[in-house]
Design an enzyme around this catalytic site. Structure first.
Site, mmCIF file in Angstrom:
data_model
loop_
_atom_site.group_PDB
_atom_site.id
_atom_site.type_symbol
_atom_site.label_atom_id
_atom_site.label_comp_id
_atom_site.label_asym_id
_atom_site.label_seq_id
_atom_site.Cartn_x
_atom_site.Cartn_y
_atom_site.Cartn_z
ATOM 1 N N ASN A 156 -15.668 -11.349 22.389
ATOM 2 C CA ASN A 156 -15.957 -12.149 23.592
ATOM 3 C C ASN A 156 -14.713 -12.742 24.253
ATOM 4 O OD1 ASN A 156 -15.640 -14.047 21.595
ATOM 5 N ND2 ASN A 156 -17.315 -15.349 22.288
ATOM 6 N N GLU A 255 -14.060 -19.595 12.412
ATOM 7 C CA GLU A 255 -14.564 -20.081 13.708
ATOM 8 C C GLU A 255 -15.847 -19.310 13.969
ATOM 9 O OE1 GLU A 255 -13.198 -22.435 15.656
ATOM 10 O OE2 GLU A 255 -11.544 -22.782 14.298
ATOM 11 N N CYS A 289 -18.829 -18.949 22.555
ATOM 12 C CA CYS A 289 -19.353 -19.790 21.477
ATOM 13 C C CYS A 289 -19.558 -21.227 21.952
ATOM 14 C CB CYS A 289 -18.392 -19.768 20.304
ATOM 15 S SG CYS A 289 -16.727 -20.230 20.794
ATOM 16 N N GLU A 464 -8.272 -24.627 15.332
ATOM 17 C CA GLU A 464 -7.266 -23.834 16.054
ATOM 18 C C GLU A 464 -6.836 -24.627 17.270
ATOM 19 O OE1 GLU A 464 -8.525 -19.316 14.794
ATOM 20 O OE2 GLU A 464 -9.307 -20.048 16.689
HETATM 21 P P1 NAP Z 1 -19.255 -10.490 14.544
HETATM 22 O O1 NAP Z 1 -20.276 -9.428 14.598
HETATM 23 O O2 NAP Z 1 -19.301 -11.454 13.428
HETATM 24 O O3 NAP Z 1 -17.845 -9.711 14.566
HETATM 25 C C1 NAP Z 1 -16.627 -10.406 14.624
HETATM 26 C C2 NAP Z 1 -15.540 -9.546 14.019
HETATM 27 O O4 NAP Z 1 -15.798 -9.372 12.625
HETATM 28 C C3 NAP Z 1 -15.442 -8.131 14.598
HETATM 29 O O5 NAP Z 1 -14.098 -7.745 14.612
HETATM 30 C C4 NAP Z 1 -16.216 -7.317 13.583
HETATM 31 O O6 NAP Z 1 -15.865 -5.953 13.574
HETATM 32 C C5 NAP Z 1 -15.782 -7.996 12.312
HETATM 33 N N1 NAP Z 1 -16.638 -7.778 11.157
HETATM 34 C C6 NAP Z 1 -17.968 -7.501 11.124
HETATM 35 N N2 NAP Z 1 -18.372 -7.358 9.840
HETATM 36 C C7 NAP Z 1 -17.280 -7.558 9.053
HETATM 37 C C8 NAP Z 1 -17.043 -7.537 7.648
HETATM 38 N N3 NAP Z 1 -18.008 -7.290 6.777
HETATM 39 N N4 NAP Z 1 -15.799 -7.778 7.204
HETATM 40 C C9 NAP Z 1 -14.794 -8.012 8.065
HETATM 41 N N5 NAP Z 1 -14.949 -8.038 9.404
HETATM 42 C C10 NAP Z 1 -16.182 -7.825 9.895
HETATM 43 O O7 NAP Z 1 -19.233 -11.369 15.860
HETATM 44 P P2 NAP Z 1 -19.199 -10.911 17.370
HETATM 45 O O8 NAP Z 1 -20.550 -10.436 17.739
HETATM 46 O O9 NAP Z 1 -18.041 -10.027 17.622
HETATM 47 O O10 NAP Z 1 -18.873 -12.311 18.103
HETATM 48 C C11 NAP Z 1 -19.830 -13.179 18.518
HETATM 49 C C12 NAP Z 1 -19.911 -14.382 17.593
HETATM 50 O O11 NAP Z 1 -18.633 -15.005 17.494
HETATM 51 C C13 NAP Z 1 -20.827 -15.463 18.127
HETATM 52 O O12 NAP Z 1 -21.628 -15.961 17.096
HETATM 53 C C14 NAP Z 1 -19.872 -16.527 18.635
HETATM 54 O O13 NAP Z 1 -20.413 -17.825 18.679
HETATM 55 C C15 NAP Z 1 -18.756 -16.409 17.657
HETATM 56 N N6 NAP Z 1 -17.515 -16.969 18.212
HETATM 57 C C16 NAP Z 1 -17.062 -18.152 17.719
HETATM 58 C C17 NAP Z 1 -15.915 -18.736 18.237
HETATM 59 C C18 NAP Z 1 -15.390 -20.043 17.709
HETATM 60 O O14 NAP Z 1 -14.310 -20.463 18.138
HETATM 61 N N7 NAP Z 1 -16.086 -20.694 16.790
HETATM 62 C C19 NAP Z 1 -15.234 -18.092 19.261
HETATM 63 C C20 NAP Z 1 -15.719 -16.890 19.746
HETATM 64 C C21 NAP Z 1 -16.869 -16.334 19.198
HETATM 65 P P3 NAP Z 1 -16.706 -4.837 14.379
HETATM 66 O O15 NAP Z 1 -16.572 -5.208 15.824
HETATM 67 O O16 NAP Z 1 -15.992 -3.576 14.049
HETATM 68 O O17 NAP Z 1 -18.104 -4.907 13.901
#
Ligand code: NAP
Length: 483
Positions: A156, A255, A289, A464
Site C-alpha cells: 500500500n 507495523e 493502515c 518508526e
Molecule cells: P500482508 O499480506 O501481510 O503482506 C505484507 C508483506 O508480507 C508482503 O511483502 C507479503 O508478501 C509478505 N508476507 C506474506 N506472508 C509472509 C510470510 N509468511 N513470511 C514473510 N513475509 C510474508 O499485508 P498486505 O496485504 O500487503 O498489507 C496490508 C496490511 O498492512 C493491512 O492490514 C494494513 O493495515 C497493514 N499496514 C500497516 C501499516 C502500519 O504502519 N502499521 C502500514 C501499512 C500497511 P507477498 O506480497 O509476496 O504475499
C-alpha cells in the site's frame, strides 16, 4: 509492459550486483487500473535468499564500525536520488499500485523525508558516557547495529514503508535483506537502481529478494544470521512471524493492521472534520493502515455531517491515476475489491443505509470502487469489526464521551484514531482514553518522518519515525570501565 530507465533489471540484487535469474522463474506484476501485465519479475529461490543473507553478513562491521559520517552520507545520497527522480519513481508506483500520480509522487517525497530525518539526527546514535559513576566504574553506552535485518513491506506504500525501515537500519549500520510485496516490486527495483547508481555503500549492505513469501519468510525466520525482522503488513502475517521466530527470540518490529475510529463531537467544526475525513479516508483508495474505518458522529450532528460528506463524495472522480486528474484510483486486486463489496452488502443487509455511492449490484466490473458513505452502522457489522481497506465510509451514531471512548477501543487494533471537538479538555481526555499509537485532534493527518508512529495492542510492536524509530535497529551495549 512498463518501460523505464530505472527498470532495466527485473531481478534481485545481492552483494552489490543484480542477480541473473538463471532458473528463469518469474511472477507477473499488474497495473490495477487496466488489468494489464506490466512486468515479469524474478521469483527467487531459497538458496538465493540464503546468498542475500550471507552478503549482508559480510557487510556487517562490528569491530570497525562504519562511521557516523559514512552512514550519514549514504542517507543523504538516497534522499537526494529520490528527490531528483521523484517523477519517474512516482510514475512507476502509480502504475503498479493505482494511486493517483500526484499522490504517488508525494509518497516519494515522504520517503525521502525519512532518509533526511535520519541523516540529520544520526548523531543521537553516538556513544555517550553517563554522568553517574555507579560501582566505581565509568559507564559508556554504545548503540551497536543489531545485525543483518530482514525488511518486509506491504503494497500500500511501495516506497514509503521501506523508507521508514531502511533509513533507520542504515543509520544504525545494519545490512538488510529486503522483500517487497509481490503486487508492487517495481518501485523497490527502482529504489535499488538508484542506490546502485548514486550511493557508495559496501557490497551486501542492501539486498533485494522477491518471489514467494513462504520461501523468503522461511529463510529470514530460520537463519541465525538474521537477528531482527522489521515487518509491515497484516496482523495475521505478523502473528505468524512472531511464532516462527520464537525459538530464536528474534528482535521484531511489527507495523500491523488498524481499525481507526474517527470521532466527531457536536461542537466540532463540521466542514473541517468533513474535509479532513475525505483527505484521510480516500488516500491510497482507502487502502492505508491509518484510514478512518469507523466514523462515530454525535447524534445531534449526524444528519448535517452526512450531508457534508455526501456533497464532497459526489464531486470525487474515479479513474486511472496516471491521467493525473482523478481523486481515486482502483483497488489493488479482486480480493481487495470483493472485501469492500462484502462489507457494503453486509451493512446494508443488516440495516445500514446508503448516503452516497452505489448499491452493491451496480458496482460493475473492474477494480474501481466508487466512494461510498453509509450510516446507522452497528457493532456486529463486518465494516465495524474488520479493516475494510477501501473507500467505504461507515457512520455510527453516539451520545456520550464515555460511550464513544469505549466503542472506539472495542477492537483488537490500536494504530490510528482521530477526534474532532472544539473543547480542548475533552480532546485531552479522549486522546488519553483511546488505546491507539496515534490520535489526531482536529486533523486527519497520519505519520510524518519527524515523529514516532506505531501501534498498540494487535497493531504492532515498536515505532518508526522520530528518534524512537532511529533507535529501532540498535542494541544498547553498556561498557563499565573499572580502572
Ligand atoms: P500482508 O499480506 O501481510 O503482506 C505484507 C508483506 O508480507 C508482503 O511483502 C507479503 O508478501 C509478505 N508476507 C506474506 N506472508 C509472509 C510470510 N509468511 N513470511 C514473510 N513475509 C510474508 O499485508 P498486505 O496485504 O500487503 O498489507 C496490508 C496490511 O498492512 C493491512 O492490514 C494494513 O493495515 C497493514 N499496514 C500497516 C501499516 C502500519 O504502519 N502499521 C502500514 C501499512 C500497511 P507477498 O506480497 O509476496 O504475499
Amino acid at each position: 509492459m512498463i518501460e523505464s530507465p530505472l527498470l532495466e533489471k527485473l531481478n534481485g540484487y545481492i552483494g552489490g550486483r543484480w542477480t541473473d535469474n538463471v532458473q528463469g522463474n518469474t511472477f507477473d506484476v499488474y497495473n490495477p487500473a487496466t488489468g494489464d501485465v506490466i512486468a515479469k519479475v524474478a521469483s527467487m529461490s531459497e538458496s538465493e535468499v540464503e546468498d542475500a543473507v550471507a552478503a549482508g553478513k559480510s557487510a556487517l562491521r562490528l569491530t570497525s564500525p562504519y562511521s557516523i559520517e559514512t552512514r550519514r552520507k549514504w542517507l543523504e545520497d538516497i534522499r537526494d536520488a529520490l528527490k531528483a527522480n521523484r517523477e519517474e519513481v512516482g510514475r512507476i508506483l502509480c502504475m503498479e499500485h493505482g494511486k493517483p500520480l500526484q499522490e504517488a509522487q508525494g509518497e516519494v517525497d515522504y520517503a525521502a523525508g525519512f532518509f533526511d530525518y535520519c541523516s540529520k539526527h544520526i548523531q543521537a546514535l553516538d556513544a555517550h558516557t553517563i554522568p553517574e559513576k555507579p560501582k566505581d566504574c565509568t559507564w559508556t553506552v554504545h548503540y551497536r547495529p543489531v545485525g543483518v535485518t530482514g525488511l518486509i513491506t506491504p503494497w500500500n506504500f511501495p516506497i514509503g514503508m521501506i523508507a521508514k525501515k531502511l533509513s533507520a537500519a542504515l543509520a544504525a549500520g545494519c545490512p538488510s535483506v529486503i522483500k517487497p510485496a509481490s503486487e508492487t516490486p517495481l518501485t523497490m527495483i527502482a529504489l535499488f537502481t538508484l542506490m546502485d547508481q548514486h550511493t557508495d555503500m559496501p557490497d551486501g549492505m542492501v539486498n533485494l529478494v522477491m518471489g514467494k513469501a513462504s520461501v523468503i519468510g522461511k529463510v529470514l525466520c530460520e537463519s541465525p544470521d538474521v537477528p531482527m525482522l522489521s515487518f509491515t503488513g497484516s496482523t495475521e502475517v505478523g502473528r505468524k512471524l512472531i511464532q516462527d521466530t520464537a525459538d530464536q527470540v528474534k528482535k521484531l518490529a511489527l507495523e500491523l493492521g488498524g481499525n481507526a475510529p474517527f470521532i466527531v463531537f457536536d461542537d466540532a467544526d463540521l466542514d473541517a472534520a468533513a474535509d479532513n475525513l475525505i483527505a484521510n479516508k480516500f488516500r491510497g483508495g482507502g487502502q492505508t493502515c491509518v484510514c478512518a474505518n469507523r466514523i462515530f458522529v454525535h447524534e445531534k450532528v449526524a444528519d448535517a455531517f452526512g450531508e457534508k460528506l455526501a456533497e464532497r463524495v459526489n464531486k470525487m472522480t474515479v479513474g486511472d491515476g496516471i491521467n493525473g486528474d482523478v481523486d481515486l484510483g482502483p483497488l489493488i486486486n479482486k480480493a481487495g475489491f470483493d472485501k469492500v463489496k462484502r462489507h457494503l452488502e453486509d451493512a446494508l443487509e443488516q440495516g445500514a443505509s446508503l448516503v452516497a455511492g452505489k448499491q452493491p449490484g451496480d458496482l460493475g466490473d473492474g477494480l474501481f470502487f466508487p466512494p461510498t458513505v453509509i450510516t446507522d452502522v452497528t457493532r456486529d457489522m463486518c465494516c465495524y469489526r474488520e479493516e475494510t481497506f477501501g473507500p467505504l465510509v461507515p457512520m455510527a451514531l453516539f451520545r456520550t464521551e464515555e460511550e464513544v471512548i469505549e466503542a472506539g477501543n472495542d477492537t483488537e487494533f490500536g494504530l490510528a484514531s482521530y477526534v474532532f471537538t472544539g473543547d480542548a479538555e475533552r480532546a485531552q481526555r479522549v486522546a488519553a482514553g483511546l488505546r491507539f499509537g496515534h490520535c489526531g485532534w482536529n486533523t486527519g493527518t497520519g505519520p510524518t518522518p519527524e515523529a514516532p508512529f506505531g501501534g498498540m495492542k494487535a497493531s504492532g510492536i515498536g515505532r518508526e519515525g522520530g528518534l524512537e524509530g532511529l533507535f529501532e535497529f540498535v542494541e544498547a551495549q553498556t561498557v563499565p570501565r573499572g580502572f
